[in-house]
Design a protein around this motif. Structure first.
Motif, PDB file in Angstrom:
ATOM      1  N   ILE A 114     -44.658 -10.463  60.272  1.00 28.38           N
ATOM      2  CA  ILE A 114     -45.893 -11.014  59.704  1.00 28.38           C
ATOM      3  C   ILE A 114     -47.037 -10.018  59.853  1.00 28.38           C
ATOM      4  O   ILE A 114     -47.810  -9.793  58.914  1.00 28.38           O
ATOM      5  N   VAL A 115     -47.128  -9.394  61.008  1.00 20.99           N
ATOM      6  CA  VAL A 115     -48.185  -8.410  61.235  1.00 20.99           C
ATOM      7  C   VAL A 115     -48.072  -7.275  60.214  1.00 20.99           C
ATOM      8  O   VAL A 115     -49.059  -6.874  59.593  1.00 20.99           O
ATOM      9  N   GLU A 116     -46.846  -6.792  60.029  1.00 19.56           N
ATOM     10  CA  GLU A 116     -46.655  -5.686  59.084  1.00 19.56           C
ATOM     11  C   GLU A 116     -47.095  -6.077  57.678  1.00 19.56           C
ATOM     12  O   GLU A 116     -47.751  -5.315  56.977  1.00 19.56           O
ATOM     13  N   LYS A 117     -46.735  -7.288  57.292  1.00 18.96           N
ATOM     14  CA  LYS A 117     -47.108  -7.767  55.962  1.00 18.96           C
ATOM     15  C   LYS A 117     -48.627  -7.891  55.839  1.00 18.96           C
ATOM     16  O   LYS A 117     -49.222  -7.479  54.839  1.00 18.96           O
ATOM     17  N   GLU A 120     -50.179  -4.496  55.478  1.00 21.95           N
ATOM     18  CA  GLU A 120     -49.929  -3.980  54.131  1.00 21.95           C
ATOM     19  C   GLU A 120     -50.927  -4.550  53.123  1.00 21.95           C
ATOM     20  O   GLU A 120     -51.383  -3.858  52.223  1.00 21.95           O
ATOM     21  N   CYS A 121     -51.245  -5.845  53.291  1.00 24.37           N
ATOM     22  CA  CYS A 121     -52.164  -6.503  52.350  1.00 24.37           C
ATOM     23  C   CYS A 121     -53.621  -6.294  52.731  1.00 24.37           C
ATOM     24  O   CYS A 121     -54.500  -6.900  52.116  1.00 24.37           O
ATOM     25  N   GLY A 122     -53.867  -5.520  53.772  1.00 25.82           N
ATOM     26  CA  GLY A 122     -55.241  -5.277  54.190  1.00 25.82           C
ATOM     27  C   GLY A 122     -55.889  -6.463  54.888  1.00 25.82           C
ATOM     28  O   GLY A 122     -57.107  -6.550  55.000  1.00 25.82           O
ATOM     29  N   ARG A 125     -54.550  -8.322  61.289  1.00 24.75           N
ATOM     30  CA  ARG A 125     -53.137  -8.271  61.699  1.00 24.75           C
ATOM     31  C   ARG A 125     -52.574  -9.650  62.048  1.00 24.75           C
ATOM     32  O   ARG A 125     -51.406  -9.928  61.838  1.00 24.75           O
ATOM     33  N   ASP A 126     -53.407 -10.524  62.599  1.00 25.36           N
ATOM     34  CA  ASP A 126     -52.916 -11.831  63.031  1.00 25.36           C
ATOM     35  C   ASP A 126     -53.232 -12.961  62.055  1.00 25.36           C
ATOM     36  O   ASP A 126     -53.144 -14.136  62.408  1.00 25.36           O
ATOM     37  N   TYR A 127     -53.542 -12.600  60.830  1.00 22.60           N
ATOM     38  CA  TYR A 127     -53.851 -13.617  59.829  1.00 22.60           C
ATOM     39  C   TYR A 127     -52.677 -14.590  59.681  1.00 22.60           C
ATOM     40  O   TYR A 127     -51.533 -14.163  59.503  1.00 22.60           O
ATOM     41  N   GLY A 128     -52.963 -15.886  59.793  1.00 26.84           N
ATOM     42  CA  GLY A 128     -51.912 -16.900  59.606  1.00 26.84           C
ATOM     43  C   GLY A 128     -50.977 -17.090  60.796  1.00 26.84           C
ATOM     44  O   GLY A 128     -50.020 -17.851  60.696  1.00 26.84           O
TER      45      GLY A 128
END
Ligand code: TRP
Length: 329
Positions: A114-117, A120-122, A125-128
């Motif tokens: 999830i962090v990597e994704k 990637e989307c800018g 890091r802990d979104y969601g």
């Protein structure tokens, strides 16, 4: 003492054929081994990371319970319970949090993905990410360590979690007292990976599953969705296709060969699907009847689960009291 086997099943969707051949059937066969003491439970606390709807959680939970009973789980042999009935588990979870390095959680695959994704989307890091997801591996360690389980049957994606449980157990054992058995994961061979409707691995995340227990008509419709090539009736077909791979699971070698020969001789895809439906439906029907019986007698299911919980709770309470003494409470 018998070797203890333990695994959790997350109620996050309806059971499909991939679950049956990959997890349910092997786990039930394992439970028939008199030398093993099996603990199988419904990991409803774990499901909270994905299921946010009350009715869904309830339905998926009954689906798992009825499915396993219909597939032959014997509640006299297996300790079969709901994780949320054992309130000692979250208590142990908290204690184990203090034996778990934060960095270890940062490296857990599910969280890392999830962090990597996000990056990637800018996004942040802990979104969601909520703490349930972040702490997921520690709760799983509590499930395992509470019962001194030695053998943990899991899918490949869960082996890292068992590694984490080992690390946590070692940390506790060396800090306080050797109270925890060090668990080992037990992965079913890759041969049990099933193809889905589109030819990829059957998985809920691909939306290509065949639900284990649905009405016959729905099963037939699902089978009709299997992707084939455009060869016409009468044209010879090879056996490297989803229909053959599935057909093989339900019949003897002899019967399979006869089917394969017919396809090579030009049997149409439509006819092949009809034959696949026949064998699959014959296989599923007796289990499906039991499944619908349990679904319409949920009070019996409740009773079975509460008897399992009673048994598990007794052990959990005794273990937790030892643990609390060991840490000075
Ligand atoms: N995390 C497991 C899964 O997603 C389910 C699970 C929860 C589990 N607790 C467990 C599996 C303990 C084995 C042991 O499939």
């Amino acid at each position: 003492m018998k070797e203890r086997v333990l695994t959790g099943i997350k109620p996050t969707g309806f059971s499909h054929l991939g679950n049956y051949f990959g997890a349910i059937k092997p786990a039930i066969e394992l439970s028939q081994n008199e030398d093993l003491d099996c603990f199988y439970f419904i990991a409803d606390h774990h499901a909270l990371t994905t299921i946010k709807n009350k009715e869904e959680l309830r339905e998926y939970t009954y689906n798992i319970a009825c499915t396993w009973l219909a597939c032959g789980l014997d509640p006299e042999k297996v300790t079969f319970y709901k994780q949320s009935d054992i309130c000692e588990i979250p208590e142990l979870f908290w204690i184990l949090c203090n034996c778990s390095a934060k960095g270890l959680m940062n490296r857990a695959h599910a969280y890392k993905a999830i962090v990597e994704k996000n990056l990637e989307c800018g996004e942040d890091r802990d979104y969601g990410v909520n703490m349930g997801l972040y702490n997921y591996p520690i709760l799983m360690a509590a499930d395992i360590l509470m019962f001194d389980a030695k053998r943990i049957p899991v899918g490949l994606d869960q082996t890292q979690h068992v590694e984490i449980a080992r690390d946590i157990a070692n940390c506790f054992n060396s800090r306080y007292e050797e109270l925890f058995t060090i668990p080992e994961s037990f992965v079913e061979k890759e041969t049990s990976v099933l193809v889905g409707l589109d030819g990829r691995k059957m998985s809920k995340s691909y939306g290509n599953t065949i639900q284990l227990f649905t009405e016959e008509k729905v099963l037939q419709k699902t089978i009709n969705k299997i992707v084939t090539d455009s060869r016409m009736p009468g044209e010879p077909k090879d056996t490297d296709n989803t229909i053959c791979k599935l057909y093989k699971l339900f019949v003897s070698e002899e019967k399979y060969n006869a089917f394969a020969n017919k396809l090579c001789a030009g049997l149409s895809w439509g006819e092949a699907k009809k034959e696949l439906f026949e064998v699959m439906n014959n296989f599923i029907t007796p289990m499906r009847e039991k499944y619908f019986y349990f679904q319409s007698h949920r009070e019996e299911v409740d009773k079975i689960l509460s008897r399992g919980a009673e048994k598990a709770k007794k052990l959990a309470a005794a273990k937790l009291s030892q643990i609390k003494t060991a840490i000075g409470m």
